[in-house]
Design an enzyme around this catalytic site. Structure first.
Site, PDB file in Angstrom:
ATOM      1  N   ASP A  47       0.875  -1.170   0.000  1.00 48.02           N
ATOM      2  CA  ASP A  47       0.000   0.000   0.000  1.00 48.02           C
ATOM      3  C   ASP A  47       0.917   1.225   0.000  1.00 48.02           C
ATOM      4  O   ASP A  47       2.150   1.099  -0.151  1.00 48.02           O
ATOM      5  CB  ASP A  47      -1.014  -0.042   1.157  1.00 48.02           C
ATOM      6  CG  ASP A  47      -0.400   0.284   2.521  1.00 48.02           C
ATOM      7  OD1 ASP A  47       0.830   0.446   2.622  1.00 48.02           O
ATOM      8  OD2 ASP A  47      -1.169   0.379   3.499  1.00 48.02           O
ATOM      9  N   HIS A  48       0.329   2.398   0.214  1.00 52.75           N
ATOM     10  CA  HIS A  48       1.128   3.633   0.175  1.00 52.75           C
ATOM     11  C   HIS A  48       2.200   3.649   1.257  1.00 52.75           C
ATOM     12  O   HIS A  48       3.272   4.200   1.067  1.00 52.75           O
ATOM     13  CB  HIS A  48       0.200   4.842   0.323  1.00 52.75           C
ATOM     14  CG  HIS A  48      -0.740   4.743   1.491  1.00 52.75           C
ATOM     15  ND1 HIS A  48      -1.787   3.847   1.502  1.00 52.75           N
ATOM     16  CD2 HIS A  48      -0.787   5.391   2.677  1.00 52.75           C
ATOM     17  CE1 HIS A  48      -2.445   3.962   2.649  1.00 52.75           C
ATOM     18  NE2 HIS A  48      -1.847   4.885   3.384  1.00 52.75           N
ATOM     19  N   CYS A  66       3.375  -2.667   3.988  1.00 53.58           N
ATOM     20  CA  CYS A  66       2.473  -1.559   4.316  1.00 53.58           C
ATOM     21  C   CYS A  66       3.212  -0.685   5.321  1.00 53.58           C
ATOM     22  O   CYS A  66       4.447  -0.723   5.377  1.00 53.58           O
ATOM     23  CB  CYS A  66       1.117  -2.067   4.814  1.00 53.58           C
ATOM     24  SG  CYS A  66       1.111  -2.943   6.391  1.00 53.58           S
ATOM     25  N   GLY A  67       2.497   0.079   6.119  1.00 49.98           N
ATOM     26  CA  GLY A  67       3.193   0.956   7.061  1.00 49.98           C
ATOM     27  C   GLY A  67       3.936   0.183   8.136  1.00 49.98           C
ATOM     28  O   GLY A  67       5.071   0.509   8.484  1.00 49.98           O
ATOM     29  N   THR A  68       3.278  -0.837   8.652  1.00 48.15           N
ATOM     30  CA  THR A  68       3.875  -1.657   9.713  1.00 48.15           C
ATOM     31  C   THR A  68       4.190  -3.079   9.276  1.00 48.15           C
ATOM     32  O   THR A  68       4.922  -3.790   9.979  1.00 48.15           O
ATOM     33  CB  THR A  68       2.881  -1.779  10.887  1.00 48.15           C
ATOM     34  OG1 THR A  68       1.660  -2.343  10.365  1.00 48.15           O
ATOM     35  CG2 THR A  68       2.593  -0.428  11.520  1.00 48.15           C
ATOM     36  N   HIS A  70      11.531 -22.563   9.812  1.00 48.80           N
ATOM     37  CA  HIS A  70      10.636 -23.263  10.740  1.00 48.80           C
ATOM     38  C   HIS A  70       9.152 -23.136  10.423  1.00 48.80           C
ATOM     39  O   HIS A  70       8.406 -24.081  10.649  1.00 48.80           O
ATOM     40  CB  HIS A  70      10.880 -22.769  12.167  1.00 48.80           C
ATOM     41  CG  HIS A  70      12.177 -23.247  12.741  1.00 48.80           C
ATOM     42  ND1 HIS A  70      12.515 -23.077  14.057  1.00 48.80           N
ATOM     43  CD2 HIS A  70      13.230 -23.889  12.162  1.00 48.80           C
ATOM     44  CE1 HIS A  70      13.716 -23.603  14.280  1.00 48.80           C
ATOM     45  NE2 HIS A  70      14.183 -24.085  13.132  1.00 48.80           N
ATOM     46  N   ASN A  71       8.741 -21.958   9.931  1.00 52.74           N
ATOM     47  CA  ASN A  71       7.300 -21.764   9.659  1.00 52.74           C
ATOM     48  C   ASN A  71       6.959 -21.977   8.180  1.00 52.74           C
ATOM     49  O   ASN A  71       5.789 -21.922   7.819  1.00 52.74           O
ATOM     50  CB  ASN A  71       6.832 -20.354  10.055  1.00 52.74           C
ATOM     51  CG  ASN A  71       7.357 -19.879  11.393  1.00 52.74           C
ATOM     52  OD1 ASN A  71       7.926 -18.787  11.496  1.00 52.74           O
ATOM     53  ND2 ASN A  71       7.216 -20.689  12.427  1.00 52.74           N
ATOM     54  N   ARG A  92       7.193   2.144   7.704  1.00 53.98           N
ATOM     55  CA  ARG A  92       7.292   3.157   8.749  1.00 53.98           C
ATOM     56  C   ARG A  92       8.050   2.649   9.971  1.00 53.98           C
ATOM     57  O   ARG A  92       8.119   3.325  10.987  1.00 53.98           O
ATOM     58  CB  ARG A  92       5.882   3.623   9.150  1.00 53.98           C
ATOM     59  CG  ARG A  92       5.202   4.348   7.996  1.00 53.98           C
ATOM     60  CD  ARG A  92       3.761   4.697   8.263  1.00 53.98           C
ATOM     61  NE  ARG A  92       3.181   5.314   7.074  1.00 53.98           N
ATOM     62  CZ  ARG A  92       1.896   5.313   6.781  1.00 53.98           C
ATOM     63  NH1 ARG A  92       1.039   4.736   7.604  1.00 53.98           N
ATOM     64  NH2 ARG A  92       1.461   5.872   5.670  1.00 53.98           N
ATOM     65  N   HIS A 139       9.486 -29.700  11.610  1.00 55.26           N
ATOM     66  CA  HIS A 139       8.647 -28.525  11.338  1.00 55.26           C
ATOM     67  C   HIS A 139       7.507 -28.838  10.371  1.00 55.26           C
ATOM     68  O   HIS A 139       6.488 -28.152  10.384  1.00 55.26           O
ATOM     69  CB  HIS A 139       9.516 -27.376  10.822  1.00 55.26           C
ATOM     70  CG  HIS A 139      10.597 -27.027  11.790  1.00 55.26           C
ATOM     71  ND1 HIS A 139      10.327 -26.462  13.009  1.00 55.26           N
ATOM     72  CD2 HIS A 139      11.941 -27.246  11.747  1.00 55.26           C
ATOM     73  CE1 HIS A 139      11.462 -26.314  13.684  1.00 55.26           C
ATOM     74  NE2 HIS A 139      12.445 -26.782  12.931  1.00 55.26           N
ATOM     75  N   ARG A 177       4.388 -29.400  12.310  1.00 53.47           N
ATOM     76  CA  ARG A 177       3.816 -28.183  12.891  1.00 53.47           C
ATOM     77  C   ARG A 177       3.141 -27.324  11.822  1.00 53.47           C
ATOM     78  O   ARG A 177       2.067 -26.755  12.060  1.00 53.47           O
ATOM     79  CB  ARG A 177       4.915 -27.398  13.607  1.00 53.47           C
ATOM     80  CG  ARG A 177       5.448 -28.198  14.792  1.00 53.47           C
ATOM     81  CD  ARG A 177       6.748 -27.667  15.314  1.00 53.47           C
ATOM     82  NE  ARG A 177       7.258 -28.533  16.381  1.00 53.47           N
ATOM     83  CZ  ARG A 177       8.504 -28.495  16.838  1.00 53.47           C
ATOM     84  NH1 ARG A 177       9.374 -27.639  16.335  1.00 53.47           N
ATOM     85  NH2 ARG A 177       8.880 -29.309  17.793  1.00 53.47           N
TER      86      ARG A 177
END
Ligand code: RB5
Length: 149
Positions: free
Chosen positions: A7-8, A64-66, A97-98, A108, A132, A135
């Site tokens: 996004d922006h 995105c921002g975060t 692992h994931n 940001r 893994h 899981r």
């Protein structure tokens, strides 16, 4: 093929990541957005999530921002394991692992240099498998409503 979306708030990071991918000769497909004009992050999360789960792209990168909102949206799509990454260890471990298939970062909360570094680690780290696998299979069972604990 790597699916790219933002996004922006993540446009600056995706722009830097594109430059890195170009330099490395890694193919990618862009799903937008293409400017810093305000947009809704679920749109781009959904497009990249679909590109990855359909097999059109092996892995995805969303900014995105975060990194958080766009990861939440992507993780609503069946088959997505989107991880918010803020450090090098996380970039490596979420692949090992994931078996993460989408890397999410925030424009940001980190520099472009950091985002490129985490991208490099993410794209060059294999899934570890072994213990893994079980899981990760549980994640799929939770997603499918068949998990019992
Ligand atoms: C947009 O202002 C911002 O909310 C978005 O980029 C993201 O950080 C959401 O999680």
């Amino acid at each position: 093929m790597i699916a790219l979306g933002c996004d922006h708030g993540g446009f600056n990071l995706i722009t830097a990541i594109k430059k890195y991918l170009d330099e490395k000769g890694i193919e990618y497909k862009e799903f937008g957005t293409f400017s810093e004009d305000s947009v809704d992050y679920p749109i781009y999360a959904y497009k990249v999530a679909k590109a990855v789960t359909s097999g059109e792209c092996e892995l995805g990168i969303l900014c995105c921002g975060t990194g958080i909102g766009i990861s939440m949206a992507a993780n609503k799509v069946k088959g997505v394991r989107a991880a918010v990454v803020n450090n090098a260890f996380g970039a490596e471990m979420t692949r090992r692992h994931n078996h993460a298939n989408i890397l999410c970062m925030g424009g940001r909360v980190m520099s472009e240099e950091e985002a490129v570094k985490y991208t490099d680690i993410f794209l060059n780290t294999p899934e570890e498998g072994g213990r893994h696998d079980k899981r990760v299979a549980m994640l799929t069972e939770i997603e499918n409503g068949t998990f019992e604990a």
